[in-house]
Design a protein around this motif. Structure first.
Motif, short mmCIF file in Angstrom:
data_model
loop_
_atom_site.label_atom_id
_atom_site.label_comp_id
_atom_site.label_asym_id
_atom_site.label_seq_id
_atom_site.Cartn_x
_atom_site.Cartn_y
_atom_site.Cartn_z
N HIS A 32 -5.75 -2.89 15.20
CA HIS A 32 -5.16 -1.76 14.53
C HIS A 32 -3.82 -2.85 14.58
CE1 HIS A 32 -1.91 1.88 12.96
NE2 HIS A 32 -3.85 1.64 12.09
N LEU A 33 -2.15 -2.53 13.74
CA LEU A 33 -1.02 -3.09 14.41
C LEU A 33 -0.61 -3.05 15.94
CD1 LEU A 33 0.74 -2.88 11.47
CD2 LEU A 33 -0.23 -4.75 11.96
N ASP A 34 -1.00 -1.76 16.28
CA ASP A 34 -0.96 -0.75 17.37
C ASP A 34 -1.70 -1.97 18.56
OD1 ASP A 34 0.40 0.86 16.81
OD2 ASP A 34 -0.62 2.04 16.98
N ALA A 67 -8.34 -1.79 10.44
CA ALA A 67 -6.89 -0.33 10.46
C ALA A 67 -7.90 0.88 10.88
CB ALA A 67 -7.09 -0.36 8.61
N LEU A 77 -1.39 -7.06 19.94
CA LEU A 77 -2.14 -7.98 18.98
C LEU A 77 -1.61 -9.63 19.82
CD1 LEU A 77 -1.40 -6.90 15.62
CD2 LEU A 77 -3.88 -7.43 16.76
N SER A 94 -5.21 -4.60 5.81
CA SER A 94 -5.48 -5.27 7.64
C SER A 94 -5.48 -6.48 7.66
CB SER A 94 -7.18 -4.17 7.36
OG SER A 94 -6.57 -3.13 7.09
N GLU A 97 -2.19 -7.88 7.65
CA GLU A 97 -0.38 -7.27 7.80
C GLU A 97 -0.68 -7.62 9.31
OE1 GLU A 97 -1.32 -2.93 8.09
OE2 GLU A 97 -0.22 -2.81 6.18
N CYS A 98 -2.15 -7.72 10.33
CA CYS A 98 -2.22 -8.59 11.19
C CYS A 98 -1.96 -10.14 11.49
CB CYS A 98 -3.96 -8.71 11.22
SG CYS A 98 -4.15 -7.00 12.16
N GLN A 100 1.01 -11.76 9.70
CA GLN A 100 2.07 -11.14 9.17
C GLN A 100 2.76 -10.89 10.39
OE1 GLN A 100 2.85 -8.41 6.00
NE2 GLN A 100 2.11 -10.03 4.22
N SER A 101 2.07 -9.97 11.19
CA SER A 101 2.45 -9.89 12.51
C SER A 101 2.67 -10.86 13.54
CB SER A 101 1.44 -8.45 13.42
OG SER A 101 0.47 -9.40 13.83
#
Length: 108
Positions: A32-34, A67, A77, A94, A97-98, A100-101
């Protein structure tokens, strides 16, 4: 009960902390983004030790883990050098998003 053939707990963690590796390849129960998570506290403790005692942590997670948050947080991450996952339409958002982080991705 099926056997997992893995060593976990304080003894395993102590062995891991005595060594250093260039690359640690780890599974994930959730991405997850967390961050990265897993479902077993003792395994998560060992995974944290492996990450801390390696130059590069590589996480393997198929689309069913994307996700998702499992019970035990393993790391952010930022602690992961690369995520390897299957490139499937169900997980595209998902994975994007990862990426892009700032997480380096390998899609197979």
């Amino acid at each position: 009960m099926p056997r997992s053939h893995i060593l976990t707990g304080p003894r395993a963690k102590a062995c891991i902390e005595d060594d250093h590796v260039t690359k640690a390849v780890l599974p994930a129960g959730g991405i997850h983004l967390d961050g990265v998570s897993n479902n077993n506290e003792m395994i998560s403790d060992c995974e944290r030790a492996m990450i801390e005692n390696s130059d590069h942590a590589i996480v393997l997670a198929d689309r069913s883990k994307m996700a998702k948050r499992a019970m035990c947080h393993v790391c952010a991450l930022e602690g992961v050098a690369c995520l390897i996952s299957d490139d499937h339409p169900d997980s595209k958002h998902s994975l994007d998003e990862c990426e892009q982080s700032g997480l380096r991705m390998t899609r197979v």
